[in-house]
Design a protein around this motif. Structure first.
Motif, PDB file in Angstrom:
ATOM      1  N   HIS A 283       0.849  -1.191   0.000  1.00 53.15           N
ATOM      2  CA  HIS A 283       0.000   0.000   0.000  1.00 53.15           C
ATOM      3  C   HIS A 283       0.884   1.238   0.000  1.00 53.15           C
TER       4      HIS A 283
ATOM      5  N   HIS B 145       1.534   3.849   2.021  1.00 59.39           N
ATOM      6  CA  HIS B 145       2.041   4.611   3.162  1.00 59.39           C
ATOM      7  C   HIS B 145       3.567   4.739   3.137  1.00 59.39           C
TER       8      HIS B 145
ATOM      9  N   ASP C   3       6.003   4.580   5.172  1.00 61.68           N
ATOM     10  CA  ASP C   3       6.918   3.601   5.791  1.00 61.68           C
ATOM     11  C   ASP C   3       6.955   2.277   5.017  1.00 61.68           C
ATOM     12  N   HIS C   4       6.222   2.218   3.918  1.00 60.54           N
ATOM     13  CA  HIS C   4       6.240   1.014   3.072  1.00 60.54           C
ATOM     14  C   HIS C   4       6.811   1.283   1.686  1.00 60.54           C
TER      15      HIS C   4
ATOM     16  N   HIS D 248      -7.290  -0.777   5.924  1.00 63.51           N
ATOM     17  CA  HIS D 248      -6.248   0.095   6.479  1.00 63.51           C
ATOM     18  C   HIS D 248      -5.920   1.182   5.466  1.00 63.51           C
TER      19      HIS D 248
ATOM     20  N   ASP E 104      -0.342  -3.707   6.342  1.00 57.61           N
ATOM     21  CA  ASP E 104      -0.875  -3.275   7.641  1.00 57.61           C
ATOM     22  C   ASP E 104      -2.330  -3.712   7.837  1.00 57.61           C
TER      23      ASP E 104
HETATM   24 ZN   LIG Z   1       0.141   1.557   6.523  1.00 54.39          ZN
END
Ligand SMILES: [Zn+2]
Length: 305
Positions: A67, A69, A71-72, A153, A171
């Motif tokens: 996804h 975000h 931090d990914h 999420h 997540d």
């Molecule tokens: Zn996430």
């Protein structure tokens, strides 16, 4: 199963591995080639992963993002520049991966964001996606992966199931440790989240890799999902309790965040507003509460029935 050591490759089953940086990055080995699932936040994480893989004479040929975000996906750019790897991502997340500012604007109803001084909102570097992924089988370099749509999420999040029966979940599920640490965890659609939980429980996996924290066995996963559902139900109930007197969204945010002891920061405010909106949406759509427009403000109140 426990938490893997930071910045070390850990074998899970067959050719499916994990590299904690500290986001759990998936690593799937096929001979000399490697598929990486998510890339962490900050170039140093991607650099450490690449160094580890190079020491094993492995070459990154593909990156799959679960996804959008930060931090990914933030390490995508670093890895692509140094390896030429192709980036794969779910169709609904691509616009946000390629334009992180667009994602940031979702917290501001699309308006240009205003950030008070000192706000540290995690934003990713933009990166280009080469190919979109749809639910179903996906073959790459003689490896067959199964892509599962796991929204809730985020809008279009996916999970990746390997032939070794390892499911990288992004997540979609938070571990108990995270659920205990944060009074509110991030989700945008509770019905979708519940459907994703059912799909995860039904899938043919034995090892479950969340985006953060410890790797889970099936038994631990079942326990974790029950715990997560209880937390969500508890927040629904807390909102219903405070709506014994009708209230606008600002008041609901203030009272719920105080009750849950949410840290008093701008970042937490923006995240809480989205999470609480997801709860209000669920409570409206399931007939528990109603909305009224009063003096140009949305007022929520308990349903009469
Ligand atoms: Zn996430």
């Amino acid at each position: 199963m426990g938490v893997s050591t930071l910045y070390r490759l850990m074998s899970l089953s067959g050719s499916s591995m994990v590299f904690r940086a500290p986001t759990n990055l998936g690593v799937i080995i096929s001979g000399e080639k490697v598929i990486v699932i998510d890339t962490g936040y900050g170039d140093d994480k991607a650099r450490r992963l690449l160094k580890e893989l190079k020491s094993l004479n492995k070459q990154v040929i593909a990156i799959i993002n679960t996804h959008c975000h930060a931090d990914h996906i933030d390490g995508n750019k670093y890895l692509v520049k140094r390896t030429g790897a192709k980036v794969f991502a779910p169709a609904k997340e691509i616009s946000y991966i390629e334009n992180p500012e667009l994602y940031m604007r979702t917290f501001f109803n699309q308006a240009r964001p205003w950030f008070p001084k000192g706000t540290k909102f995690m934003t990713a570097k933009p990166s280009k996606v080469d190919q979109k992924l749809a639910e179903g089988e996906f073959e790459i370099n003689n490896i067959t992966l199964r892509i599962l749509d796991l929204p809730g999420h985020s809008f279009g999040q996916i999970g990746i199931l390997t032939e070794d029966k390892v499911l990288y979940m992004g997540d979609a599920v938070f571990t108990k440790e995270i659920l205990n640490k944060y009074p509110l965890v991030f989700y945008i659609d509770i019905d979708s989240l519940m459907t994703s939980f059912s799909k995860i429980l039904k899938c043919d996996a034995e090892i479950f890799v969340p985006g953060h924290g410890e790797i889970l066995t099936r038994e631990e996963l079942e326990d974790t999902i029950d715990y997560y559902k209880e937390k969500i139900e508890g927040i629904n109930q807390a909102i219903l309790d405070l709506l014994k007197h009708s209230a606008g969204i600002s008041e609901i945010i203030t009272r719920l965040c105080k009750r849950l002891n949410v840290p008093h920061t701008f970042e937490q405010y923006y995240l809480a507003k989205t999470i609480i909106s997801a709860h209000l949406s669920w409570l409206v759509n399931h007939g528990f509460i109603e909305i009224e427009l009063r003096n140009y403000d949305l007022i929520f109140k308990l349903s009469k029935k």
